[in-house]
Design a protein around this motif. Sequence first.
Motif, mmCIF file in Angstrom:
data_model
loop_
_atom_site.group_PDB
_atom_site.id
_atom_site.type_symbol
_atom_site.label_atom_id
_atom_site.label_comp_id
_atom_site.label_asym_id
_atom_site.label_seq_id
_atom_site.Cartn_x
_atom_site.Cartn_y
_atom_site.Cartn_z
ATOM 1 N N GLN A 1 12.031 -4.866 -0.086
ATOM 2 C CA GLN A 1 13.277 -4.095 -0.340
ATOM 3 C C GLN A 1 13.139 -3.273 0.897
ATOM 4 O OE1 GLN A 1 14.504 -3.897 -3.420
ATOM 5 N NE2 GLN A 1 13.211 -5.744 -3.629
ATOM 6 N N TRP A 2 14.815 -3.278 1.105
ATOM 7 C CA TRP A 2 15.392 -2.126 2.215
ATOM 8 C C TRP A 2 14.905 -0.707 1.842
ATOM 9 C CZ3 TRP A 2 15.675 -4.784 6.490
ATOM 10 C CH2 TRP A 2 16.435 -5.935 6.574
ATOM 11 N N LEU A 3 14.372 -0.001 2.708
ATOM 12 C CA LEU A 3 14.121 1.674 2.905
ATOM 13 C C LEU A 3 15.379 2.247 2.502
ATOM 14 C CD1 LEU A 3 12.299 3.907 2.884
ATOM 15 C CD2 LEU A 3 12.216 3.926 5.072
ATOM 16 N N LYS A 4 15.574 3.030 1.639
ATOM 17 C CA LYS A 4 16.657 3.633 1.340
ATOM 18 C C LYS A 4 16.262 5.141 1.179
ATOM 19 C CE LYS A 4 19.115 0.111 -0.883
ATOM 20 N NZ LYS A 4 19.047 -0.695 -2.193
ATOM 21 N N GLY A 5 17.102 6.161 1.654
ATOM 22 C CA GLY A 5 16.673 7.578 1.451
ATOM 23 C C GLY A 5 15.998 8.395 2.426
ATOM 24 N N PRO A 6 15.309 9.271 2.288
ATOM 25 C CA PRO A 6 14.515 10.162 3.350
ATOM 26 C C PRO A 6 13.428 9.541 3.786
ATOM 27 C CG PRO A 6 15.150 11.422 1.307
ATOM 28 C CD PRO A 6 15.490 10.042 1.116
ATOM 29 N N TYR A 7 13.099 9.796 4.965
ATOM 30 C CA TYR A 7 11.835 8.811 5.632
ATOM 31 C C TYR A 7 11.485 9.859 6.666
ATOM 32 C CZ TYR A 7 14.320 7.134 9.639
ATOM 33 O OH TYR A 7 15.189 6.956 10.734
ATOM 34 N N THR A 8 10.201 9.827 7.244
ATOM 35 C CA THR A 8 9.674 10.320 8.247
ATOM 36 C C THR A 8 8.907 9.243 8.946
ATOM 37 O OG1 THR A 8 7.692 11.145 7.276
ATOM 38 C CG2 THR A 8 9.453 12.673 7.251
ATOM 39 N N LEU A 9 9.104 9.367 10.324
ATOM 40 C CA LEU A 9 8.289 8.375 11.243
ATOM 41 C C LEU A 9 7.628 9.348 12.343
ATOM 42 C CD1 LEU A 9 7.910 5.306 11.936
ATOM 43 C CD2 LEU A 9 10.032 5.677 13.322
ATOM 44 N N GLU A 10 6.213 8.894 12.218
ATOM 45 C CA GLU A 10 5.423 9.816 13.380
ATOM 46 C C GLU A 10 4.371 8.815 14.224
ATOM 47 O OE1 GLU A 10 3.337 12.895 11.004
ATOM 48 O OE2 GLU A 10 4.341 12.093 9.388
ATOM 49 N N SER A 11 4.265 9.473 15.342
ATOM 50 C CA SER A 11 3.249 8.784 16.371
ATOM 51 C C SER A 11 2.751 9.858 17.206
ATOM 52 C CB SER A 11 3.946 7.742 16.864
ATOM 53 O OG SER A 11 3.042 7.200 17.846
ATOM 54 N N ASP A 12 1.702 10.064 17.542
ATOM 55 C CA ASP A 12 0.803 10.837 18.598
ATOM 56 C C ASP A 12 1.582 12.189 18.266
ATOM 57 O OD1 ASP A 12 -0.826 9.101 19.361
ATOM 58 O OD2 ASP A 12 0.602 8.158 20.907
ATOM 59 N N GLY A 13 1.513 12.990 17.147
ATOM 60 C CA GLY A 13 2.222 14.440 17.270
ATOM 61 C C GLY A 13 3.668 14.437 17.285
ATOM 62 N N ASN A 14 4.488 13.300 17.440
ATOM 63 C CA ASN A 14 5.858 13.372 17.376
ATOM 64 C C ASN A 14 6.232 13.037 15.950
ATOM 65 O OD1 ASN A 14 6.293 13.929 20.171
ATOM 66 N ND2 ASN A 14 5.684 11.926 20.607
ATOM 67 N N THR A 15 7.350 13.690 15.592
ATOM 68 C CA THR A 15 7.667 13.495 14.075
ATOM 69 C C THR A 15 9.270 13.425 14.018
ATOM 70 O OG1 THR A 15 5.749 14.439 13.097
ATOM 71 C CG2 THR A 15 7.684 14.191 11.797
ATOM 72 N N PHE A 16 9.793 12.441 12.993
ATOM 73 C CA PHE A 16 11.359 12.234 13.141
ATOM 74 C C PHE A 16 11.551 12.034 11.889
ATOM 75 C CE2 PHE A 16 15.270 9.854 12.361
ATOM 76 C CZ PHE A 16 16.029 10.747 12.886
ATOM 77 N N ALA A 17 12.406 12.954 11.028
ATOM 78 C CA ALA A 17 12.930 12.866 9.589
ATOM 79 C C ALA A 17 14.215 12.331 9.644
ATOM 80 C CB ALA A 17 12.399 14.305 9.050
#
Length: 137
Positions: A67-83
């Motif tokens: 299923q394609w991801l829909k809506g809000p999400y966060t992506l994190e790596s090594d202390g960096n976060t994108f919402a």
Amino acid sequence: MRFRIATTVMIFCAVAAPAFAWDETTDFRGLHIYTASADGIALTAVCDPDGAFIPPTNHLQVDIQGQWLKGPYTLESDGNTFAGTMIAGTAVSRDKADWQQIIAILQSGSELKLTAGDQTYQVNTGTPFPVSCGASE
């Protein structure tokens, strides 16, 4: 007996391999498509280095359990976060600052954390994302 040993070795190697790896293909328009997938999660970055679209458009797609991801999400790596917000499974590079953050996270390491809704997934891509995908221009 040799057959059993060979089969056991092949099974061990398959289990010991990284769950993800970035695979690259190029389509007929010159788009470079990078995909890392395993365990029901697929990350696909589509890079437009030669301007197949006007203006050049890059995007990240996320597929979870088909299923394609829909809506809000966060992506994190090594202390960096994108919402951000996925629309029809896609984050498009329209906002340069957002796209730079997404690519920076993908390039910062192979251990990523993806959160969507009330689910968090640990994603190991095997290697950091190998290209800037329009983020450095």
